[in-house]
Design an enzyme around this catalytic site. Structure first.
Site, PDB file in Angstrom:
ATOM      1  N   CYS A 129      -5.549  -4.988  -2.725  1.00 39.93           N
ATOM      2  CA  CYS A 129      -4.360  -4.875  -3.577  1.00 39.93           C
ATOM      3  C   CYS A 129      -3.132  -5.497  -2.911  1.00 39.93           C
ATOM      4  O   CYS A 129      -2.384  -6.256  -3.540  1.00 39.93           O
ATOM      5  CB  CYS A 129      -4.074  -3.419  -3.929  1.00 39.93           C
ATOM      6  SG  CYS A 129      -4.317  -2.269  -2.587  1.00 39.93           S
ATOM      7  N   HIS A 236       2.785  -0.748  -4.508  1.00 45.85           N
ATOM      8  CA  HIS A 236       2.972  -1.200  -3.121  1.00 45.85           C
ATOM      9  C   HIS A 236       4.210  -2.111  -3.060  1.00 45.85           C
ATOM     10  O   HIS A 236       4.414  -2.948  -3.948  1.00 45.85           O
ATOM     11  CB  HIS A 236       1.765  -2.017  -2.659  1.00 45.85           C
ATOM     12  CG  HIS A 236       0.528  -1.215  -2.397  1.00 45.85           C
ATOM     13  ND1 HIS A 236       0.491   0.164  -2.351  1.00 45.85           N
ATOM     14  CD2 HIS A 236      -0.745  -1.637  -2.178  1.00 45.85           C
ATOM     15  CE1 HIS A 236      -0.746   0.570  -2.105  1.00 45.85           C
ATOM     16  NE2 HIS A 236      -1.530  -0.492  -1.997  1.00 45.85           N
TER      17      HIS A 236
HETATM   18  C1  2RA Z   1      -4.992   1.096   0.277  1.00 46.33           C
HETATM   19  N1  2RA Z   1      -5.298  -1.293  -0.066  1.00 46.33           N
HETATM   20  O1  2RA Z   1      -3.871   0.948  -0.213  1.00 46.33           O
HETATM   21  C2  2RA Z   1      -5.969  -0.071   0.317  1.00 46.33           C
HETATM   22  C3  2RA Z   1      -7.173   0.177  -0.539  1.00 46.33           C
HETATM   23  N2  2RA Z   1      -6.850   0.390  -1.874  1.00 46.33           N
HETATM   24  O2  2RA Z   1      -5.395   2.165   0.761  1.00 46.33           O
END
Ligand code: 2RA
Length: 331
Positions: A129, A236
């Site tokens: 991601c 994120h």
């Molecule tokens: C996380 N990118 O954010 C990793 C797996 N989804 O934990």
């Protein structure tokens, strides 16, 4: 043309978002099959208004007419069952990290390297991601100015860890102890996503390093990363520092990003406008802001990149790959 689709890991956070995104985008499905572990088998989930009974995944699950299987059930399940599905002629789009670095497996962000799907040999990998959201703005800039170096600093939502991560945050906010992360995540930052490797980096950090070079098909780019878990629920955020081999005008960087499919520029600091996790959550775009020259080097740029890690970072990207398979008549 309608096709038959299987979802492996259908009851997990990404699996449930596969369902939502397939419905939202009216993906042309004739029959849909849902698979999970024994734990969730037997439950019923809705797809396009119809009840679908979740089946326990086994070696014979793909002995039926299925064209595409979307996997999000962890690396172990993908390692064992993706080749079984592929051997039956199913095209697998795998969200786990299991196959991403395999030279026979395309690693695809549809806005970035759509043609790569044409080289598939049965399995196509969804990138991590935190990599996906970075590639969307980086690709046009790499094409124009040729990336010399990338420094990632990420601020990753707990939903990246699934329901256990979300629960630890909720518990922590109520003063209850953490049961999933190694330390409390509430009111805290954990510079520890996935496991540590010999070189002192975490697997999450090495995913960003390795996947960036594979997707941009350029192993001369210097990449480093620090990935951090923060007490955010559903998107994120990333500080990305770029150094190019060629000079640029900042306004041309803005223009290039403005003209990039999948990017939304939010950049008006005078009005306190910059990408925010709470604004990105639930959407599929990659939000870019705080775009400014890095005056510490000759040809450098800093930017702040935010996206929903479950949607664009996983489920939507996978469904967009499935849409490419239809577009290129590969199914
Ligand atoms: C996380 N990118 O954010 C990793 C797996 N989804 O934990």
């Amino acid at each position: 043309k309608k096709i038959n689709v299987a979802l492996v890991g259908a009851t997990g956070m990404v699996g449930r978002t596969f369902i939502k995104v397939l419905e939202e985008r009216n993906f042309p499905i004739d029959n849909i099959y849902m698979f999970s572990s024994a734990k969730s088998a037997g439950t019923t989930v809705k797809f396009a208004g119809k009840d679908v009974v979740v089946e326990e995944l086994n070696e014979n699950s793909f002995d039926r007419d299925i064209q595409i299987a979307l996997f999000s059930a962890g690396g172990g399940i993908s390692q064992k069952f993706a080749p079984i599905a592929a051997s039956k002629g199913v095209i697998v789009v795998d969200n786990s990290s299991q196959w991403r670095m395999d030279p026979n497996v395309p690693l695809v962000v549809p806005e970035v390297n759509p043609e790569a799907v044409k080289n598939h040999k049965g399995i196509i990998a969804n990138p991590n991601c935190s990599t996906i959201q970075a590639m969307v703005p980086l690709k046009p800039l790499h094409d124009k100015y040729n990336l010399k170096r990338v420094v990632y600093s990420t601020y990753q939502a707990v939903s990246g860890s699934g329901v256990k991560g979300v629960q630890d945050l909720e518990d922590g906010i109520q003063g209850k102890p953490n049961t999933f992360y190694p330390h409390p995540i509430a009111f805290n930052c954990l510079p520890h996503i996935d496991v540590f490797e010999e070189n002192g980096y975490t697997k999450e950090e090495m995913k960003m390093v390795n996947e960036t070079m594979k997707i941009l098909e350029d192993y001369n780019i210097k990449v480093t990363a620090t990935t951090v878990r923060v007490p955010v629920r559903g998107a994120h955020s990333e500080s990305i520092n770029l150094e190019f081999n060629k000079p640029f005008e900042l306004e041309d960087v803005f223009t290039a990003l403005k003209n990039t499919e999948g990017v939304v520029i939010v950049d008006n600091p005078a009005n306190n406008e910059y990408p925010l996790a709470v604004d990105a959550e639930g959407h599929d775009e990659v939000y870019v802001g705080r775009i400014r020259r890095d005056f510490s080097v000759d040809n450098g740029v800093n930017m702040w990149v935010v996206a929903d890690n479950i949607r664009k970072g996983a489920a939507t990207n996978a469904v967009q790959i499935a849409e490419l398979l239809l577009k290129y008549d590969l199914v």
